[in-house]
Design a protein around this motif. Structure first.
Motif, PDB file in Angstrom:
ATOM      1  N   ILE A 175      -9.451   1.039   1.815  1.00 38.67           N
ATOM      2  CA  ILE A 175      -9.410   2.936   0.946  1.00 38.67           C
ATOM      3  C   ILE A 175     -10.413   3.093   0.538  1.00 38.67           C
ATOM      4  O   ILE A 175     -11.325   2.587   0.091  1.00 38.67           O
ATOM      5  N   ILE A 193      -5.823  -3.341   4.764  1.00 39.04           N
ATOM      6  CA  ILE A 193      -5.572  -2.550   4.090  1.00 39.04           C
ATOM      7  C   ILE A 193      -7.159  -2.322   3.734  1.00 39.04           C
ATOM      8  O   ILE A 193      -7.848  -2.502   2.636  1.00 39.04           O
ATOM      9  N   THR A 245      -7.177   6.880   2.942  1.00 39.15           N
ATOM     10  CA  THR A 245      -7.119   5.543   3.985  1.00 39.15           C
ATOM     11  C   THR A 245      -6.827   6.230   5.313  1.00 39.15           C
ATOM     12  O   THR A 245      -5.987   6.975   4.978  1.00 39.15           O
ATOM     13  N   ALA A 266      -2.468   1.702  -2.880  1.00 39.52           N
ATOM     14  CA  ALA A 266      -2.260   0.844  -3.240  1.00 39.52           C
ATOM     15  C   ALA A 266      -2.106   0.290  -4.683  1.00 39.52           C
ATOM     16  O   ALA A 266      -3.125  -0.739  -4.903  1.00 39.52           O
ATOM     17  N   CYS A 305       0.868  -0.969   0.370  1.00 40.87           N
ATOM     18  CA  CYS A 305       0.017   0.203  -0.121  1.00 40.87           C
ATOM     19  C   CYS A 305       1.003   1.263   0.132  1.00 40.87           C
ATOM     20  O   CYS A 305       0.450   2.215   1.405  1.00 40.87           O
ATOM     21  N   CYS A 324      -0.725   1.820   5.085  1.00 43.49           N
ATOM     22  CA  CYS A 324      -0.128   2.506   3.696  1.00 43.49           C
ATOM     23  C   CYS A 324       0.474   3.981   4.101  1.00 43.49           C
ATOM     24  O   CYS A 324       0.533   4.385   5.354  1.00 43.49           O
TER      25      CYS A 324
END
Length: 206
Positions: A89, A87, A111, A47, A39, A116
């Protein structure tokens, strides 16, 4: 007894040979396993999902991702993209309708996942003081009129990135005017999330 013992030995050797032949195939399967998702946050993507991509294209790029259409507190449609357990988003498009958003270009990515990171290593949950060592001093912290979110701007940050902090700006709570702006923040203040957005060409050039 010797012929029988010899026959048993040959059988064992054949079995061992078969196992050895299987080893390269197993290694080949392992080598073909998909690489873990990284990410990375840059000026145009999070990512590997770039601005301008549609949600439908994200579905094709990440077929195993958990993708949901949601609405924020203001009724604006956005999409949650869960790539891995670590992860997540959030993607916004110019469309306010979830069904239309699937084929509308993404204009804003956000995010709050600590996995990340920007190219310089700044990530959600990093202390603002540590981010200053990378992007320079805090230029200003702005409390928005909508939802009173607080966004920090650093002297040397990429202009396309936005850093929301965890409501730790040092504001005068007796002042009811919005937006509020300060350069001070409380000790231990952290970055809550990082966003990537489209900017007008003249702003990017500055």
């Amino acid at each position: 007894m010797r012929p029988i013992a010899l026959l048993l030995a040959l059988t064992l050797l054949a079995a061992c040979g078969s196992e050895d032949e299987d080893t390269p195939a197993a290694a080949s399967v392992t080598a073909q396993a998909p690489a873990p998702i990284k990410c990375e946050i840059d000026r145009n993507s999070i990512a590997g999902i770039p601005l301008g991509t549609t949600i439908e294209q994200v579905r094709q790029q990440f077929p195993k991702a958990l993708i949901k259409s949601l609405q924020d507190n203001e009724g604006i449609a956005f999409t949650s993209i869960q790539l891995t357990p670590d992860i997540q988003i959030f993607a916004y498009t110019d469309s306010s309708q979830a069904t239309a958003a699937d084929n509308s270009p993404i204009t804003y990515l956000d995010t709050a996942s600590a996995a990340c990171k920007t190219e310089q290593g700044v990530h959600p949950f990093m202390e603002v003081a540590k981010a200053e060592q990378i992007y320079g001093a805090v230029q200003q912290i702005v409390m928005s009129e909508a939802e009173a979110r607080q966004t920090a701007e650093f002297d040397q940050q990429p202009p396309e990135l936005s850093f929301r902090i965890d409501d730790s700006g040092a504001f005068d709570l007796t002042d009811n005017n919005l937006p509020k702006i300060t350069t001070d923040y409380q000790e231990g203040a952290k970055i809550h999330s990082i966003a990537v957005m489209n900017l007008p060409a003249e702003e990017v050039a500055q």
